[in-house]
Design an enzyme around this catalytic site. Structure first.
Site, PDB file in Angstrom:
ATOM      1  N   HIS A 110       6.855  -7.164   2.308  1.00 26.71           N
ATOM      2  CA  HIS A 110       7.016  -5.809   2.770  1.00 26.71           C
ATOM      3  C   HIS A 110       7.137  -5.647   4.264  1.00 26.71           C
ATOM      4  O   HIS A 110       6.859  -6.591   5.126  1.00 26.71           O
ATOM      5  CB  HIS A 110       5.855  -4.534   2.437  1.00 26.71           C
ATOM      6  N   LYS A 114       3.928  -1.425   6.945  1.00 21.99           N
ATOM      7  CA  LYS A 114       3.034  -1.325   5.606  1.00 21.99           C
ATOM      8  C   LYS A 114       1.806  -1.277   5.727  1.00 21.99           C
ATOM      9  O   LYS A 114       1.230  -2.452   6.451  1.00 21.99           O
ATOM     10  CB  LYS A 114       3.619  -1.963   4.236  1.00 21.99           C
TER      11      LYS A 114
HETATM   12  N1  LIG Z   1       4.470   4.956  -5.140  1.00 26.47           N
HETATM   13  C1  LIG Z   1       5.566   4.830  -4.394  1.00 26.47           C
HETATM   14  O1  LIG Z   1       6.685   4.668  -5.167  1.00 26.47           O
HETATM   15  C2  LIG Z   1       5.573   4.503  -3.003  1.00 26.47           C
HETATM   16  C3  LIG Z   1       6.860   4.367  -2.291  1.00 26.47           C
HETATM   17  C4  LIG Z   1       6.642   4.274  -0.991  1.00 26.47           C
HETATM   18  C5  LIG Z   1       5.363   4.403  -0.201  1.00 26.47           C
HETATM   19  N2  LIG Z   1       4.289   4.451  -1.021  1.00 26.47           N
HETATM   20  C6  LIG Z   1       2.897   4.873  -0.374  1.00 26.47           C
HETATM   21  O2  LIG Z   1       2.882   5.996  -0.097  1.00 26.47           O
HETATM   22  C7  LIG Z   1       2.181   6.087   1.156  1.00 26.47           C
HETATM   23  C8  LIG Z   1       2.943   6.630   2.434  1.00 26.47           C
HETATM   24  O3  LIG Z   1       3.892   5.758   2.799  1.00 26.47           O
HETATM   25  P1  LIG Z   1       4.852   5.961   3.816  1.00 26.47           P
HETATM   26  O4  LIG Z   1       5.693   4.603   4.095  1.00 26.47           O
HETATM   27  O5  LIG Z   1       5.576   7.210   3.742  1.00 26.47           O
HETATM   28  O6  LIG Z   1       3.687   6.248   5.221  1.00 26.47           O
HETATM   29  P2  LIG Z   1       3.907   6.555   6.671  1.00 26.47           P
HETATM   30  O7  LIG Z   1       5.212   6.490   7.086  1.00 26.47           O
HETATM   31  O8  LIG Z   1       2.780   6.120   7.425  1.00 26.47           O
HETATM   32  O9  LIG Z   1       3.755   8.282   6.486  1.00 26.47           O
HETATM   33  C9  LIG Z   1       2.668   8.763   5.902  1.00 26.47           C
HETATM   34  C10 LIG Z   1       2.785  10.378   6.054  1.00 26.47           C
HETATM   35  O10 LIG Z   1       1.564  10.931   5.691  1.00 26.47           O
HETATM   36  C11 LIG Z   1       1.058  11.577   6.639  1.00 26.47           C
HETATM   37  N3  LIG Z   1      -0.153  11.900   6.258  1.00 26.47           N
HETATM   38  C12 LIG Z   1      -1.151  10.977   6.591  1.00 26.47           C
HETATM   39  N4  LIG Z   1      -2.265  11.414   6.574  1.00 26.47           N
HETATM   40  C13 LIG Z   1      -2.372  12.841   6.390  1.00 26.47           C
HETATM   41  C14 LIG Z   1      -3.218  13.845   5.896  1.00 26.47           C
HETATM   42  N5  LIG Z   1      -4.434  13.584   5.891  1.00 26.47           N
HETATM   43  N6  LIG Z   1      -2.683  15.056   5.530  1.00 26.47           N
HETATM   44  C15 LIG Z   1      -1.466  15.488   5.677  1.00 26.47           C
HETATM   45  N7  LIG Z   1      -0.469  14.452   5.765  1.00 26.47           N
HETATM   46  C16 LIG Z   1      -0.964  13.024   6.239  1.00 26.47           C
HETATM   47  C17 LIG Z   1       1.885  11.350   7.905  1.00 26.47           C
HETATM   48  O11 LIG Z   1       1.860  12.572   8.643  1.00 26.47           O
HETATM   49  P3  LIG Z   1       1.447  12.452  10.245  1.00 26.47           P
HETATM   50  O12 LIG Z   1       2.955  11.989  10.743  1.00 26.47           O
HETATM   51  O13 LIG Z   1       1.422  13.866  10.825  1.00 26.47           O
HETATM   52  O14 LIG Z   1       0.503  11.375  10.562  1.00 26.47           O
HETATM   53  C18 LIG Z   1       3.021  10.976   7.469  1.00 26.47           C
HETATM   54  O15 LIG Z   1       3.900  11.816   7.458  1.00 26.47           O
HETATM   55  C19 LIG Z   1       1.475   4.819   1.517  1.00 26.47           C
HETATM   56  O16 LIG Z   1       0.255   4.612   0.828  1.00 26.47           O
HETATM   57  C20 LIG Z   1       2.425   3.857   0.649  1.00 26.47           C
HETATM   58  O17 LIG Z   1       2.058   2.618   0.396  1.00 26.47           O
HETATM   59  C21 LIG Z   1       4.353   4.626  -2.292  1.00 26.47           C
END
Ligand SMILES: NC(=O)c1ccc[n+]([C@@H]2O[C@H](COP(=O)([O-])OP(=O)(O)OC[C@H]3O[C@@H](n4cnc5c(N)ncnc54)[C@H](OP(=O)(O)O)[C@@H]3O)[C@@H](O)[C@H]2O)c1
Length: 204
Positions: A110, A114
């Site tokens: 990845h 990540k």
């Molecule tokens: N299941 C799937 O298909 C899939 C696909 C992709 C990713 N994921 C997973 O989804 C998660 C997010 O991935 P990402 O790549 O989008 O991560 P990322 O770029 O780090 O974004 C995380 C987002 O969550 C917000 N956030 C974090 N803590 C929060 C809280 N306590 N309350 C509200 N918002 C909060 C952050 O807001 P701020 O900017 O304000 O900090 C940011 O907008 C990870 O665990 C990843 O492994 C899953």
């Protein structure tokens, strides 16, 4: 809009703010997901979560969903292709069962940003392979570098030949589309579901 800095321990997820919400989609960070899920379930909001790295708390969250007669769909991966890959991998594991001359391994790659390693999908793959063939282990090697596309590869390496099965996520649209499909599917249901329930009407 709720920023992470405003939402320590899910404090921004108030009944007033979420009044009239039909369904929530939770993709945040492992350390935030559990309190977000607890709050959303307590408020009676059907919730779809794709956050990875928190499933150690799944038994506690499941008990809460059952006690509140709520609805949760969780998936480490929302792409249909990954779930078809998982099915093919389970079939491969059954076929290689009883052939100890082949060594099995999982490699996942990845992008450098990540946070969790191994990926939730790799752990899911490992769990499902173990259920299909308990006679061997399925060690995971994780790579985090640059902008590598999310890749999961199952390899069986024998003395004279190698068999591998891979899934490569070329962009994130598949995850977003799957999460939206789940958000349309979940309201009106009760219990804890995975994306496989939605896709195939059954559990792995
Ligand atoms: N299941 C799937 O298909 C899939 C696909 C992709 C990713 N994921 C997973 O989804 C998660 C997010 O991935 P990402 O790549 O989008 O991560 P990322 O770029 O780090 O974004 C995380 C987002 O969550 C917000 N956030 C974090 N803590 C929060 C809280 N306590 N309350 C509200 N918002 C909060 C952050 O807001 P701020 O900017 O304000 O900090 C940011 O907008 C990870 O665990 C990843 O492994 C899953």
């Amino acid at each position: 809009m709720v920023k992470s800095s405003d939402n320590t321990d899910a404090r921004a997820l108030t009944r007033e703010r979420l009044a009239g919400t039909d369904v929530a989609i939770e993709f945040t960070r492992p350390e935030a997901a559990v309190s977000n899920l607890e709050r959303l379930i307590e408020l009676g909001i059907p919730t779809v979560t794709g956050t990875t790295g928190w499933t150690g708390a799944l038994p506690r969250i499941t008990a809460l969903v059952e006690a509140r007669k709520g609805a949760l769909l969780h998936a480490a991966n929302f792409s249909a292709g990954v779930h078809l890959f998982l099915r093919a991998a389970r079939e491969l594991a059954r076929n290689f069962s009883g052939r100890p001359e082949f060594v099995a391994s999982i490699r996942e790659e990845h992008h450098a940003a990540k946070l969790d390693a191994p990926s939730g999908t790799a752990l899911l793959l490992q769990h499902q392979l173990g259920a299909s063939d308990a006679s061997r282990s399925f060690p995971i090697a994780s790579v985090r570098a640059g902008t590598l596309p999310g890749t999961h590869t199952l390899t069986y390496d024998g003395p004279h030949e190698t068999v591998s099965l891979s899934h490569v996520a070329r962009d994130r649209e598949a995850f977003a589309a799957g999460a939206l499909t789940a958000a349309e599917w979940l309201p009106g249901k009760t219990g804890v579901f995975t994306f496989e329930h939605l896709l195939f009407g059954e559990k792995a």
